[in-house]
Design an enzyme around this catalytic site. Structure first.
Site, PDB file in Angstrom:
ATOM      1  CB  THR A 184      -0.873  -0.014   1.279  1.00 29.10           C
ATOM      2  OG1 THR A 184      -1.802  -1.090   1.180  1.00 29.10           O
ATOM      3  CG2 THR A 184      -1.646   1.277   1.479  1.00 29.10           C
ATOM      4  NE  ARG A 212      -9.689  -6.744   1.442  1.00 27.98           N
ATOM      5  CZ  ARG A 212      -8.574  -6.072   1.668  1.00 27.98           C
ATOM      6  NH1 ARG A 212      -8.183  -5.140   0.821  1.00 27.98           N
ATOM      7  NH2 ARG A 212      -7.845  -6.310   2.752  1.00 27.98           N
ATOM      8  CB  THR A 234       1.259  -0.439   4.852  1.00 29.63           C
ATOM      9  OG1 THR A 234       1.424  -1.483   3.872  1.00 29.63           O
ATOM     10  CG2 THR A 234       2.537  -0.304   5.648  1.00 29.63           C
ATOM     11  NE  ARG A 236      -0.821 -11.299   7.717  1.00 22.88           N
ATOM     12  CZ  ARG A 236      -0.679 -12.461   8.335  1.00 22.88           C
ATOM     13  NH1 ARG A 236      -1.697 -12.958   9.036  1.00 22.88           N
ATOM     14  NH2 ARG A 236       0.459 -13.129   8.277  1.00 22.88           N
TER      15      ARG A 236
END
Length: 313
Positions: A184, A212, A234, A236
């Site tokens: 990210t 999602r 950044t 999961r």
């Protein structure tokens, strides 16, 4: 007190033997884009302008999982997300499901400044982008050969996959829990008056379900700023949402009385599962923190006193 800036290009299980052809372009981009942010701060641009500018540059770089480099859904399409927040006013804007906007972070800022809302998604976000005259392109602009290959690998392995993943040799190859690499982009900045801002943008997960939504556009999870600090996370996404990572840094500063580095370290190393999270943060006093509990995080920072850092591990 002085200005400070920090940016990231993703955290995760980044192997120390990451091939030079994958590592060096990202390092060079971080150095170049960091200097753009530094120049803007030296020119007395507002932190909000600075973080938007920096994240736009990161979105335009195909080596990161945002904008031009966004990874693909299970349907082979791009669904981008972004969020921006001003610390003093707590004004914020966020978007999800963006498919044609060149710079989703600029769309998030338009949501903040031109609507009574905070969050727009999918067709509504796309329509609003066109109304505001933001640059849009055909969806094929975002579909790069590398990301087509990443999707193919993920489908062969029958898993959701995050950025920096090395090629899969066979469909049977096992990767622990399917979350080996992350990606990210984000930026946080503070000026010499203590004004703070944060911005984050992402393409999400390779082979993610259409629709999602991750942590990036969720205020307090992937992005947060108030009068104490600005944070861009950044890792999961689902874990970051559960642990409200970005807001927790500010809360620990406020309620436990810790400084930024101590608060950020507590949230990343004590309050979130190992291997899930990294963040960049700045405080109103110009302090910088860039902790991660993953193997590495593409990151860069600079402060008004001349300190500069570009690092991965």
């Amino acid at each position: 007190m002085g200005w400070a800036i920090a940016l990231h290009g993703g955290a995760g299980d980044i192997p120390v033997d990451l091939p030079a052809e994958r590592r060096e372009p990202r390092e060079a981009a971080l150095r170049r884009i960091l200097q753009i942010g530094v120049s803007a701060l030296n020119a007395k641009c507002s932190p909000l302008d600075v973080v938007e500018l920096v994240v736009c540059e990161l979105e335009n770089c195909p080596d990161f999982n945002a904008g031009k480099g966004s990874v693909l859904t299970t349907n082979g399409t791009v669904e981008m997300e972004a969020c921006i927040m001003d610390g003093i006013s707590k004004r914020c804007g966020a978007v999800s499901g963006v498919t044609t906007v060149v710079n989703p972070i600029s769309l998030a800022r338009k949501v903040m400044e031109k609507t009574p809302h905070i969050y727009l998604a999918f067709d509504g976000a796309e329509s609003f982008a066109r109304e505001q005259g933001l640059k849009t392109v055909d969806r094929s602009h975002f579909i790069t050969p590398e990301n087509i290959q990443r999707l193919k690998q993920a489908k062969e392995a029958n898993r959701v996959q995050q950025d920096y993943t090395q090629p899969i040799k066979t469909p049977d190859e096992k990767v622990p829990d399917g979350y080996s690499k992350l990606g990210t982009v984000g930026c946080v900045a503070v000026d010499d008056l203590g004004n703070l801002a944060a911005a984050t943008s992402t393409g999400g997960l390779v082979n993610k379900m259409a629709g999602r939504i991750g942590d990036t556009p969720i205020i307090g999870a992937g992005t947060y700023a108030n009068k104490l600090c600005a944070v861009s996370a950044t890792g999961r996404g689902e874990a970051i949402i559960r642990d409200t990572v970005a807001r927790d840094v500010a809360a620990v500063m406020e309620y436990k009385g810790l400084g930024l580095k101590e608060a950020a370290a507590y949230v990343v190393h004590e309050a979130t599962p190992k291997g899930t999270t990294g963040l960049v943060a700045v405080s109103g006093g110009g302090e910088v923190a860039m902790p991660f509990n993953t193997t590495g995080m593409f990151r860069a920072s600079a402060t008004e006193d001349g300190f500069t850092e570009v690092a991965i591990w």
